[in-house]
Design a protein around this motif. Structure first.
Motif, PDB file in Angstrom:
ATOM      1  N   VAL A  12       1.910  -0.677  -8.073  1.00 25.86           N
ATOM      2  CA  VAL A  12       0.746  -1.155  -7.335  1.00 25.86           C
ATOM      3  C   VAL A  12      -0.149   0.030  -7.001  1.00 25.86           C
ATOM      4  CG1 VAL A  12       1.883  -0.959  -5.086  1.00 25.86           C
ATOM      5  CG2 VAL A  12       0.038  -2.617  -5.392  1.00 25.86           C
ATOM      6  N   GLU A  13      -1.431  -0.226  -6.863  1.00 30.35           N
ATOM      7  CA  GLU A  13      -2.358   0.830  -6.476  1.00 30.35           C
ATOM      8  C   GLU A  13      -2.295   1.052  -4.965  1.00 30.35           C
ATOM      9  OE1 GLU A  13      -5.831   0.358  -9.898  1.00 30.35           O
ATOM     10  OE2 GLU A  13      -6.261  -0.102  -7.810  1.00 30.35           O
ATOM     11  N   ALA A  14      -2.640   2.256  -4.563  1.00 30.52           N
ATOM     12  CA  ALA A  14      -2.687   2.562  -3.133  1.00 30.52           C
ATOM     13  C   ALA A  14      -3.604   1.578  -2.412  1.00 30.52           C
ATOM     14  CB  ALA A  14      -3.176   3.993  -2.923  1.00 30.52           C
ATOM     15  N   LEU A  80      10.608  -8.230   2.786  1.00 31.77           N
ATOM     16  CA  LEU A  80       9.868  -7.068   3.265  1.00 31.77           C
ATOM     17  C   LEU A  80       8.448  -7.151   2.717  1.00 31.77           C
ATOM     18  CD1 LEU A  80      10.006  -4.373   4.846  1.00 31.77           C
ATOM     19  CD2 LEU A  80      10.492  -3.258   2.659  1.00 31.77           C
ATOM     20  N   GLN A  81       7.520  -7.496   3.574  1.00 30.87           N
ATOM     21  CA  GLN A  81       6.116  -7.526   3.194  1.00 30.87           C
ATOM     22  C   GLN A  81       5.525  -6.146   3.416  1.00 30.87           C
ATOM     23  OE1 GLN A  81       4.220 -10.061   1.834  1.00 30.87           O
ATOM     24  NE2 GLN A  81       2.665  -8.472   1.615  1.00 30.87           N
ATOM     25  N   MET A  82       5.055  -5.527   2.347  1.00 27.68           N
ATOM     26  CA  MET A  82       4.541  -4.167   2.412  1.00 27.68           C
ATOM     27  C   MET A  82       3.046  -4.186   2.134  1.00 27.68           C
ATOM     28  SD  MET A  82       7.608  -2.104   0.457  1.00 27.68           S
ATOM     29  CE  MET A  82       7.281  -2.858  -1.127  1.00 27.68           C
ATOM     30  N   ASN A  83       2.269  -3.817   3.127  1.00 30.93           N
ATOM     31  CA  ASN A  83       0.809  -3.779   3.008  1.00 30.93           C
ATOM     32  C   ASN A  83       0.313  -2.347   3.146  1.00 30.93           C
ATOM     33  OD1 ASN A  83       0.775  -6.629   2.888  1.00 30.93           O
ATOM     34  ND2 ASN A  83       0.641  -6.785   5.128  1.00 30.93           N
ATOM     35  N   SER A  87       0.933   6.397  -1.586  1.00 29.01           N
ATOM     36  CA  SER A  87       1.705   7.041  -2.653  1.00 29.01           C
ATOM     37  C   SER A  87       3.059   7.520  -2.131  1.00 29.01           C
ATOM     38  CB  SER A  87       0.923   8.205  -3.253  1.00 29.01           C
ATOM     39  OG  SER A  87       0.566   9.140  -2.248  1.00 29.01           O
ATOM     40  N   GLU A  88       3.101   7.899  -0.861  1.00 32.96           N
ATOM     41  CA  GLU A  88       4.377   8.371  -0.294  1.00 32.96           C
ATOM     42  C   GLU A  88       5.381   7.249  -0.073  1.00 32.96           C
ATOM     43  OE1 GLU A  88       1.282   9.001   0.896  1.00 32.96           O
ATOM     44  OE2 GLU A  88       1.280   9.064   3.098  1.00 32.96           O
ATOM     45  N   ASP A  89       4.986   6.000  -0.293  1.00 33.26           N
ATOM     46  CA  ASP A  89       5.939   4.888  -0.239  1.00 33.26           C
ATOM     47  C   ASP A  89       6.697   4.729  -1.554  1.00 33.26           C
ATOM     48  OD1 ASP A  89       3.441   3.088   1.596  1.00 33.26           O
ATOM     49  OD2 ASP A  89       5.254   4.014   2.419  1.00 33.26           O
ATOM     50  N   THR A  90       6.298   5.488  -2.565  1.00 43.27           N
ATOM     51  CA  THR A  90       6.980   5.414  -3.859  1.00 43.27           C
ATOM     52  C   THR A  90       8.438   5.836  -3.708  1.00 43.27           C
ATOM     53  OG1 THR A  90       4.966   5.809  -5.134  1.00 43.27           O
ATOM     54  CG2 THR A  90       7.064   6.379  -6.185  1.00 43.27           C
ATOM     55  N   ALA A  91       9.343   4.964  -4.144  1.00 44.66           N
ATOM     56  CA  ALA A  91      10.769   5.219  -3.996  1.00 44.66           C
ATOM     57  C   ALA A  91      11.539   4.064  -4.625  1.00 44.66           C
ATOM     58  CB  ALA A  91      11.145   5.339  -2.512  1.00 44.66           C
ATOM     59  N   VAL A  92      12.845   4.257  -4.718  1.00 51.54           N
ATOM     60  CA  VAL A  92      13.733   3.142  -5.012  1.00 51.54           C
ATOM     61  C   VAL A  92      14.134   2.535  -3.672  1.00 51.54           C
ATOM     62  CG1 VAL A  92      15.900   2.383  -6.032  1.00 51.54           C
ATOM     63  CG2 VAL A  92      14.568   4.213  -7.119  1.00 51.54           C
ATOM     64  N   THR A 114       6.494   1.746  -7.069  1.00 47.90           N
ATOM     65  CA  THR A 114       5.642   2.878  -7.432  1.00 47.90           C
ATOM     66  C   THR A 114       4.216   2.589  -6.988  1.00 47.90           C
ATOM     67  OG1 THR A 114       7.035   3.385  -9.340  1.00 47.90           O
ATOM     68  CG2 THR A 114       4.820   4.347  -9.294  1.00 47.90           C
ATOM     69  N   VAL A 115       3.670   3.494  -6.190  1.00 41.45           N
ATOM     70  CA  VAL A 115       2.303   3.340  -5.689  1.00 41.45           C
ATOM     71  C   VAL A 115       1.453   4.435  -6.309  1.00 41.45           C
ATOM     72  CG1 VAL A 115       0.829   3.184  -3.653  1.00 41.45           C
ATOM     73  CG2 VAL A 115       3.232   2.446  -3.529  1.00 41.45           C
ATOM     74  N   THR A 116       0.430   4.036  -7.043  1.00 43.15           N
ATOM     75  CA  THR A 116      -0.438   5.002  -7.712  1.00 43.15           C
ATOM     76  C   THR A 116      -1.686   5.234  -6.873  1.00 43.15           C
ATOM     77  OG1 THR A 116      -1.543   3.243  -8.948  1.00 43.15           O
ATOM     78  CG2 THR A 116       0.374   4.279  -9.963  1.00 43.15           C
ATOM     79  N   SER A 117      -2.140   6.482  -6.878  1.00 39.95           N
ATOM     80  CA  SER A 117      -3.326   6.818  -6.073  1.00 39.95           C
ATOM     81  C   SER A 117      -4.559   6.946  -6.945  1.00 39.95           C
ATOM     82  CB  SER A 117      -3.087   8.105  -5.305  1.00 39.95           C
ATOM     83  OG  SER A 117      -2.730   9.140  -6.193  1.00 39.95           O
TER      84      SER A 117
END
Length: 117
Positions: A12-14, A80-83, A87-92, A114-117
């Protein structure tokens, strides 16, 4: 034995959103705590958010006001709803359930976010 099945990870994009789900199956009785941890490359696994079977929550400071953890006790499932993803949320992301009376805990297989900036 308890099994955890995770779903919902992806790219997902930032600034975007994702929703993770984790369904627990097996012998689950009594008080339990379910939630998510995450591990980024080169870092230790750390808490994201937890919710008890009574509804009490514990969120990491880094996700407060952005992530919301909820649960459906009838389905033994947490969401888990993530809004406003960064990019620092990128993780397993790993689902976890702790069975309090039994003193046991189980992990899911992990899902990549994976969060792309």
């Amino acid at each position: 034995q308890v099994q955890l099945v995770e779903s919902g990870g992806g790219l997902v994009e930032a600034g975007g959103s994702l929703r993770l789900s984790c369904a627990a199956s097996g012998i689950i009785s009594g008080v339990n705590v379910m939630g998510w941890y995450r591990q980024a490359p080169g870092k230790q696994r750390g808490l994201v958010a937890l919710i008890g079977s009574g509804g009490v929550r514990n969120d990491a400071d880094s996700v407060k006001d952005r992530f919301t953890l909820s649960r459906d006790n009838a389905k033994n499932t947490v969401y888990l709803q993530m809004n406003s993803l960064k990019s620092e949320d990128t993780a397993v992301y790993y689902c976890n359930i702790r069975l309090v009376q039994r003193g046991s805990a189980y992990w899911g297989q992990g899902t990549q976010v994976t969060v792309t900036s």
